[in-house]
Design a protein around this motif. Structure first.
Motif: not given
Length: 551
Positions: A237, A262, A264, A267
């Motif tokens: 990000h 991406r 995450d 997770r």
């Protein structure tokens, strides 16, 4: 595949489910991928002459003539010798139970045979201080590991261990390749051989394609193989982790279908350890996201292994140390090599040439060539610090007398690479392969003088030149590098309260290994993450999650 018997003698019983295994009627066996130096297909059989040379040398011939990811068991008249491949990603743990020396590629097999999981506090303290240093000891009482390139001999008198492969052999002055063109050719040939050998036999591969030089080189080596290759690029990000543009260029050059996913945060479970099934906490929680996505991709595409460019920075000597200038000075004097390298290093490191020159003089003649690496003791207790203080240095940090400081720095940089393949990859959920960290590539790169790895505007210069014709110019000339630091910081911010509970009331605090007051102070600082101390804290989180999983 079920375990199948390979050897049954009065001293050795051996079972294996590895698809590649070679046995000899006289009680010898090689389990894993064994490659001839000139062939990219794993050996399926060995002739009597080869077996004779291997057994008479008690495995030394395996190190000299072959390479790969194997563990060999060789029966002698009164001893049994076990040899593990240098940089081999097939594990080899051992322990004693009921008067028998047990060997296994997975900790669970030892546990099933009666070896308990008991944390060794001293070993855990040493691991926290130097998490990338692999030793024969593990963090569990009574469980040891055979390191790559070592031979363990078992007899009625006990066990003895000897190092058969050493990086110092390959950086010796008489092994150095001074001709730049010859060095470039040698590195290119070794990389192509290793990549294609480790990928052979797979119909489909997932390639972790970051967009950096190293994974792009692996993509180049895979081009033209029969296997279908699916590239996977992971994006965080923050801008520093977004390398999609470069990954797309590398994929296009290699003819690879590229998928982008991406990272995450959802997770990530900081209380879960990806190394819970291993005898030490080598898994980093931020890689949970990468591991899960790669596993899903492998299942979706029917791939049987995940391949990457891991360790390339280390093997290709991505260093900007003044020790390189010290090598020039000590071996060639203050001539063109020295001043050209000083200008390059000054440009890469944004330092003045004369400042670098004086540092090089000091490094060449007024300091030991041995590299230094401070242990991570920031949050350790006084007891743990005392344990760490008495710990011997890693043998790859102890150069022989005739080794130049830059060459010693290159060897020291291989320590994390060894940790990557011999520990982390050895127990990955899917078969993980980092072909740049393999014996032929490492040996080729160690023969290259340190100053050849620098060129105007470039580190890893030999690797860049070797693959310049295969890679997009933007990747060859790229100086920036992606980093997961922003993602790790986001994990820390999101789970700060859970981390506080874990560390201040966890197993390591109970064992007296951490300074809870110092940790509490660091964890109570308000506002966003500042500096890089959170990286040390996250390493403790990984160790705590592992310790909690040991029961």
């Amino acid at each position: 595949m079920a375990l199948a018997p390979l050897i049954a003698t009065d001293r050795l019983l051996l079972w294996s489910d590895h698809p590649n295994r070679i046995a000899h009627p006289e009680g010898h066996a090689i389990v894993g991928d064994l490659f001839d130096r000139d062939i990219t297909r794993a050996e399926q059989t060995l002739g009597e002459a080869a077996w004779s040379n291997i057994t008479q040398s008690r495995g030394a011939m395996l190190i000299d003539r072959y390479w790969g990811s194997y563990v060999a068991f060789l029966s002698g008249e009164s001893v049994t010798s076990i040899v593990r491949a240098p940089f081999g990603d097939l594990g080899c743990y051992h322990a004693e139970a009921h008067g028998v020396r047990l060997f296994a590629s997975e900790l669970a097999l030892l546990e099933a045979l009666g070896c308990p999981r008991i944390i060794d506090p001293g070993a855990l303290a040493r691991h926290i201080a130097q998490p990338e240093w692999r030793r024969s000891e593990t963090c569990l009482v009574g469980v040891a590991e055979l390191r790559g390139g070592d031979r363990l001999t078992v007899s009625a008198d006990g066990t003895t261990q000897r190092r058969l492969w050493s990086p110092w052999t390959h950086v010796a002055p008489d092994r150095q390749i001074n001709d730049a063109a010859q060095a470039t050719h040698l590195v290119r040939s070794a990389v192509y051989h290793a990549v294609r050998a480790r990928a052979a036999g797979s119909e489909r591969l997932v390639l972790l394609l970051s967009g950096g030089l190293d994974s792009a080189i692996v993509a180049s080596g895979l081009k033209g193989m029969r296997a279908d290759v699916i590239g996977l690029n992971l994006v965080g990000h923050d801008a520093a982790s977004d390398e999609r543009h470069y990954a797309a260029l590398a994929a296009q050059a290699g003819g690879i279908d590229l998928q982008t996913r991406r990272f995450d945060l959802a997770r990530i479970d900081v209380r879960s350890s990806g190394a819970a099934h291993m005898p030490y906490p080598v898994h980093r929680c931020f890689t949970q996201a990468q591991d899960a996505i790669a596993a899903e991709m492998a299942v979706e595409w029917g791939a049987d292994r995940v391949i990457d460019g891991g360790g390339g920075d280390n093997v290709f000597f991505a260093s900007r140390t003044v020790a390189i200038l010290a090598d020039c000075l000590a071996s060639r004097g203050p001539g063109r090599c020295f001043w050209d390298s000083a200008r390059v290093l000054g440009d890469l490191g944004q330092a003045g040439i004369w400042t670098l020159a004086w540092r090089a003089v000091h490094r060449a003649w007024f300091r030991s060539p041995a590299p230094r690496q401070a242990p991570a003791i920031d949050f350790l207790s006084d007891v743990a610090r005392a344990i760490v203080h008495d710990t011997p240095a890693h043998p790859w940090f102890l150069p022989p007398p005739d080794i130049l400081p830059g060459r010693a720095a290159h060897v020291a940089l291989l320590v994390p690479a060894q940790n990557l393949v011999e520990a982390i990859n050895a127990q990955a959920p899917q078969r993980a392969v980092s072909p740049l960290v393999s014996q032929p590539v490492v040996e080729a790169c160690l023969r290259v003088p340190s100053w050849h790895w620098l060129a105007p505007g470039r580190d890893r210069a030999v690797a860049r030149l070797a693959f310049e014709s295969d890679l997009p110019a933007a990747i060859v000339s790229r100086r920036s590098k992606g980093t997961p630091t922003g993602f790790v910081a986001a994990i820390f911010d999101r789970h700060r309260l859970a981390i506080r509970d874990m560390l201040l009331g966890g197993r390591m605090a109970a064992l007296g290994l951490i300074d809870t007051s110092k940790l509490a102070e660091a964890l109570s600082l308000p506002g966003p993450v500042r500096g890089l101390r959170f990286v040390r804290i996250m390493e403790l989180v990984d160790a705590e999650a592992w310790a909690a999983a040991q029961g």
